[in-house]
Design a protein around this motif. Structure first.
Motif, PDB file in Angstrom:
ATOM      1  N   MET A 114       0.926  -1.211   0.012  1.00  0.00           N
ATOM      2  CA  MET A 114       0.201   0.015   0.088  1.00  0.00           C
ATOM      3  C   MET A 114       0.972   1.196   0.011  1.00  0.00           C
ATOM      4  SD  MET A 114      -3.064  -1.110  -0.261  1.00  0.00           S
ATOM      5  CE  MET A 114      -3.652  -2.880  -0.189  1.00  0.00           C
ATOM      6  N   LEU A 115       1.932   1.176   0.506  1.00  0.00           N
ATOM      7  CA  LEU A 115       2.756   2.538   1.023  1.00  0.00           C
ATOM      8  C   LEU A 115       3.484   2.426  -0.517  1.00  0.00           C
ATOM      9  CD1 LEU A 115       4.354   1.879   4.703  1.00  0.00           C
ATOM     10  CD2 LEU A 115       2.672   3.673   3.914  1.00  0.00           C
ATOM     11  N   ARG A 116       3.931   1.473  -0.921  1.00  0.00           N
ATOM     12  CA  ARG A 116       4.818   1.702  -2.251  1.00  0.00           C
ATOM     13  C   ARG A 116       3.875   2.066  -3.397  1.00  0.00           C
ATOM     14  NH1 ARG A 116       9.408  -1.376  -2.748  1.00  0.00           N
ATOM     15  NH2 ARG A 116      10.398  -1.973  -0.830  1.00  0.00           N
ATOM     16  N   ILE A 117       2.391   1.807  -3.357  1.00  0.00           N
ATOM     17  CA  ILE A 117       1.538   2.075  -4.525  1.00  0.00           C
ATOM     18  C   ILE A 117       1.334   3.704  -4.263  1.00  0.00           C
ATOM     19  CG2 ILE A 117      -0.912   2.131  -5.177  1.00  0.00           C
ATOM     20  CD1 ILE A 117      -0.741  -1.061  -4.857  1.00  0.00           C
ATOM     21  N   ARG A 118       1.235   4.072  -3.260  1.00  0.00           N
ATOM     22  CA  ARG A 118       0.663   5.548  -2.865  1.00  0.00           C
ATOM     23  C   ARG A 118       1.906   6.261  -3.330  1.00  0.00           C
ATOM     24  NH1 ARG A 118      -0.497   4.532   2.933  1.00  0.00           N
ATOM     25  NH2 ARG A 118      -2.531   3.457   3.187  1.00  0.00           N
ATOM     26  N   ALA A 119       3.105   5.851  -2.986  1.00  0.00           N
ATOM     27  CA  ALA A 119       4.365   6.658  -3.404  1.00  0.00           C
ATOM     28  C   ALA A 119       4.459   6.840  -4.699  1.00  0.00           C
ATOM     29  CB  ALA A 119       5.674   6.048  -2.700  1.00  0.00           C
ATOM     30  N   VAL A 120       4.206   5.622  -5.378  1.00  0.00           N
ATOM     31  CA  VAL A 120       4.225   5.875  -6.987  1.00  0.00           C
ATOM     32  C   VAL A 120       3.335   6.745  -7.550  1.00  0.00           C
ATOM     33  CG1 VAL A 120       4.237   4.473  -9.172  1.00  0.00           C
ATOM     34  CG2 VAL A 120       5.497   3.407  -7.233  1.00  0.00           C
ATOM     35  N   LEU A 121       2.072   6.531  -7.192  1.00  0.00           N
ATOM     36  CA  LEU A 121       0.992   7.248  -7.813  1.00  0.00           C
ATOM     37  C   LEU A 121       1.099   8.767  -7.379  1.00  0.00           C
ATOM     38  CD1 LEU A 121      -2.003   4.815  -6.852  1.00  0.00           C
ATOM     39  CD2 LEU A 121      -1.307   5.576  -9.326  1.00  0.00           C
ATOM     40  N   ARG A 122       1.542   8.948  -6.262  1.00  0.00           N
ATOM     41  CA  ARG A 122       1.788  10.576  -5.815  1.00  0.00           C
ATOM     42  C   ARG A 122       3.081  10.888  -6.596  1.00  0.00           C
ATOM     43  NH1 ARG A 122       2.100   9.921  -0.746  1.00  0.00           N
ATOM     44  NH2 ARG A 122       4.444   9.276  -0.633  1.00  0.00           N
ATOM     45  N   ARG A 123       3.883  10.020  -7.344  1.00  0.00           N
ATOM     46  CA  ARG A 123       4.977  10.945  -7.942  1.00  0.00           C
ATOM     47  C   ARG A 123       4.656  10.790  -9.476  1.00  0.00           C
ATOM     48  NH1 ARG A 123       8.729   6.887  -6.705  1.00  0.00           N
ATOM     49  NH2 ARG A 123       8.542   5.904  -8.579  1.00  0.00           N
ATOM     50  N   THR A 124       3.577   9.933  -9.847  1.00  0.00           N
ATOM     51  CA  THR A 124       3.508   9.882 -11.423  1.00  0.00           C
ATOM     52  C   THR A 124       2.115  10.236 -11.568  1.00  0.00           C
ATOM     53  OG1 THR A 124       2.641   7.562 -11.042  1.00  0.00           O
ATOM     54  CG2 THR A 124       4.981   8.108 -11.629  1.00  0.00           C
ATOM     55  N   SER A 125       1.222  10.674 -10.960  1.00  0.00           N
ATOM     56  CA  SER A 125      -0.197  10.949 -11.091  1.00  0.00           C
ATOM     57  C   SER A 125      -0.185  12.320 -11.965  1.00  0.00           C
ATOM     58  CB  SER A 125      -1.056  10.642 -10.408  1.00  0.00           C
ATOM     59  OG  SER A 125      -0.839  11.729  -9.251  1.00  0.00           O
ATOM     60  N   LYS A 126      -0.969  12.598 -12.861  1.00  0.00           N
ATOM     61  CA  LYS A 126      -1.329  13.790 -13.663  1.00  0.00           C
ATOM     62  C   LYS A 126      -1.953  14.688 -12.803  1.00  0.00           C
ATOM     63  CE  LYS A 126      -0.945  11.545 -18.126  1.00  0.00           C
ATOM     64  NZ  LYS A 126      -1.872  11.311 -19.292  1.00  0.00           N
ATOM     65  N   LYS A 127      -1.624  15.948 -12.694  1.00  0.00           N
ATOM     66  CA  LYS A 127      -2.494  16.851 -12.041  1.00  0.00           C
ATOM     67  C   LYS A 127      -3.578  17.377 -12.938  1.00  0.00           C
ATOM     68  CE  LYS A 127      -2.455  21.110  -9.294  1.00  0.00           C
ATOM     69  NZ  LYS A 127      -1.558  22.347  -8.905  1.00  0.00           N
ATOM     70  N   GLN A 128      -4.714  17.250 -12.657  1.00  0.00           N
ATOM     71  CA  GLN A 128      -5.753  17.689 -13.329  1.00  0.00           C
ATOM     72  C   GLN A 128      -6.172  19.195 -13.214  1.00  0.00           C
ATOM     73  OE1 GLN A 128      -9.425  15.095 -13.469  1.00  0.00           O
ATOM     74  NE2 GLN A 128      -8.259  13.282 -13.689  1.00  0.00           N
ATOM     75  N   VAL A 129      -6.673  19.688 -14.605  1.00  0.00           N
ATOM     76  CA  VAL A 129      -6.909  21.087 -14.485  1.00  0.00           C
ATOM     77  C   VAL A 129      -8.227  21.473 -14.928  1.00  0.00           C
ATOM     78  CG1 VAL A 129      -6.190  23.663 -15.234  1.00  0.00           C
ATOM     79  CG2 VAL A 129      -4.438  21.992 -14.742  1.00  0.00           C
ATOM     80  N   ALA A 130      -9.013  22.227 -14.167  1.00  0.00           N
ATOM     81  CA  ALA A 130     -10.415  22.240 -14.895  1.00  0.00           C
ATOM     82  C   ALA A 130     -11.292  21.198 -15.334  1.00  0.00           C
ATOM     83  CB  ALA A 130     -10.439  23.601 -16.011  1.00  0.00           C
ATOM     84  N   GLY A 131     -10.911  19.921 -14.526  1.00  0.00           N
ATOM     85  CA  GLY A 131     -11.643  18.719 -14.997  1.00  0.00           C
ATOM     86  C   GLY A 131     -10.940  18.290 -16.122  1.00  0.00           C
ATOM     87  N   HIS A 132      -9.990  18.531 -16.746  1.00  0.00           N
ATOM     88  CA  HIS A 132      -9.349  18.032 -17.887  1.00  0.00           C
ATOM     89  C   HIS A 132      -8.215  17.155 -17.709  1.00  0.00           C
ATOM     90  CE1 HIS A 132     -12.157  20.256 -20.689  1.00  0.00           C
ATOM     91  NE2 HIS A 132     -11.706  21.332 -19.998  1.00  0.00           N
ATOM     92  N   ALA A 133      -8.463  15.677 -17.857  1.00  0.00           N
ATOM     93  CA  ALA A 133      -7.360  14.980 -17.487  1.00  0.00           C
ATOM     94  C   ALA A 133      -6.045  14.991 -18.466  1.00  0.00           C
ATOM     95  CB  ALA A 133      -7.813  13.376 -17.618  1.00  0.00           C
ATOM     96  N   ASP A 134      -6.365  15.560 -19.650  1.00  0.00           N
ATOM     97  CA  ASP A 134      -5.295  15.858 -20.750  1.00  0.00           C
ATOM     98  C   ASP A 134      -4.571  16.956 -20.395  1.00  0.00           C
ATOM     99  OD1 ASP A 134      -7.080  14.697 -23.315  1.00  0.00           O
ATOM    100  OD2 ASP A 134      -5.915  13.426 -22.021  1.00  0.00           O
ATOM    101  N   ILE A 135      -4.493  17.622 -19.213  1.00  0.00           N
ATOM    102  CA  ILE A 135      -3.829  18.646 -18.818  1.00  0.00           C
ATOM    103  C   ILE A 135      -2.879  18.361 -17.786  1.00  0.00           C
ATOM    104  CG2 ILE A 135      -3.670  21.147 -17.984  1.00  0.00           C
ATOM    105  CD1 ILE A 135      -4.767  20.982 -20.767  1.00  0.00           C
ATOM    106  N   LEU A 136      -1.462  18.590 -18.075  1.00  0.00           N
ATOM    107  CA  LEU A 136      -0.545  18.282 -16.925  1.00  0.00           C
ATOM    108  C   LEU A 136       0.083  19.573 -16.480  1.00  0.00           C
ATOM    109  CD1 LEU A 136       0.977  16.095 -15.788  1.00  0.00           C
ATOM    110  CD2 LEU A 136       2.625  16.126 -17.432  1.00  0.00           C
ATOM    111  N   GLU A 137       0.061  19.998 -15.356  1.00  0.00           N
ATOM    112  CA  GLU A 137       0.523  21.335 -14.853  1.00  0.00           C
ATOM    113  C   GLU A 137       1.431  21.357 -13.655  1.00  0.00           C
ATOM    114  OE1 GLU A 137      -2.363  23.455 -12.918  1.00  0.00           O
ATOM    115  OE2 GLU A 137      -1.892  25.315 -13.851  1.00  0.00           O
ATOM    116  N   TYR A 138       2.314  22.205 -13.622  1.00  0.00           N
ATOM    117  CA  TYR A 138       3.371  22.389 -12.644  1.00  0.00           C
ATOM    118  C   TYR A 138       3.394  24.055 -12.528  1.00  0.00           C
ATOM    119  CZ  TYR A 138       7.211  22.855  -9.538  1.00  0.00           C
ATOM    120  OH  TYR A 138       8.176  23.332  -8.485  1.00  0.00           O
ATOM    121  N   ASP A 139       2.940  24.619 -11.464  1.00  0.00           N
ATOM    122  CA  ASP A 139       2.874  26.063 -11.268  1.00  0.00           C
ATOM    123  C   ASP A 139       2.384  26.668 -12.653  1.00  0.00           C
ATOM    124  OD1 ASP A 139       3.158  28.378 -10.112  1.00  0.00           O
ATOM    125  OD2 ASP A 139       5.433  28.622  -9.946  1.00  0.00           O
ATOM    126  N   GLY A 140       3.071  27.493 -13.189  1.00  0.00           N
ATOM    127  CA  GLY A 140       2.610  28.239 -14.259  1.00  0.00           C
ATOM    128  C   GLY A 140       2.836  27.627 -15.732  1.00  0.00           C
TER     129      GLY A 140
END
Length: 229
Positions: A114-140
């Motif tokens: 469980m801990l390994r899965i959480r760590a990998v997903l936290r590191r690799t998951s895409k941040k969604q913007v305005a409900g669009h999964a096809d947007i990857l964002e970091y700050d600006g």
């Protein structure tokens, strides 16, 4: 919960599959299982957020399945955690060479998984913007994965395909070091000869184009490149 992470557990030990499924579901994941690589490949693998993949299975091995997925653009981005009873340096090197995000040796505790899965997903998951999964964002810094465009602090910046894929990979898996060879394997066509110098030149171009975010792409001498932030 909404927007559950989808996890595919692939292991020929059916009891272990059920144990992992029960515990992952209890943690809020959407889980499916497969008792072989062949069965797993018959599913819509591109819709999963993470694969928990046994190495030693009858028929196609976990390594062979991972190699097949990494060669397919639709599934190459999916993080893979290998699970295996084998614990030798060569096997670990092979796993990470195939683009594995983690490697767990049997026997293991469910809590560790469980801990390994959480760590990998936290590191690799895409941040969604305005409900669009096809947007990857970091700050600006914003990548539109569907339109293949890059926006830096509100301004569109032209990127070549190679530059875009380098930035997409580093940003989507930030916190992970990629060697030059891993970048070549993940980004360039298989029949194209690419030198380490080519990777460095493209990385320099990416850094120049992303302006103030260039400091986030760090060179780890002797290891490779990492997006830190």
């Amino acid at each position: 919960m909404e927007n559950k992470y989808k996890v595919l557990v692939v292991d020929d030990e059916e009891d272990l599959c059920e144990i992992l499924k029960f515990n992952l579901c209890a943690e809020g994941y959407d889980v499916e299982t497969a008792s072989s690589a062949e069965e797993a490949l018959g599913k819509d693998v591109e819709n999963f957020d993470l694969l928990l993949l046994d190495v030693m299975m009858g028929g196609m091995s976990g390594f062979a399945m991972a190699r097949k997925l990494k060669e397919n653009q639709a599934t190459a981005h999916i993080p893979v955690i290998f699970v295996t009873a084998k614990d030798t340096e060569n096997d670990t090197v092979t796993g990470f060479g195939l683009g594995a995000d983690d490697y767990i040796s049997k026997p293991f505790s469910v809590r560790e998984v469980m801990l390994r899965i959480r760590a990998v997903l936290r590191r690799t998951s895409k941040k969604q913007v305005a409900g669009h999964a096809d947007i990857l964002e970091y700050d600006g810094l914003l990548l539109d994965l569907g339109r293949k465009t890059v926006c830096v602090d509100g301004k569109d910046v032209p990127f070549t395909r190679t530059e875009f894929e380098i930035l997409r990979l580093l940003l989507s898996e930030r916190g992970r070091v990629f060697s030059r060879q891993q970048l070549i394997d993940r980004i360039w066509l298989k029949d194209v000869i690419v030198l380490d110098r080519t990777v460095d030149v493209n990385m320099t171009r990416v850094r120049k184009k992303i302006g103030r975010f260039s400091k986030c792409i760090v060179t780890r001498h002797g290891f490779g490149y990492i997006f830190e932030g």
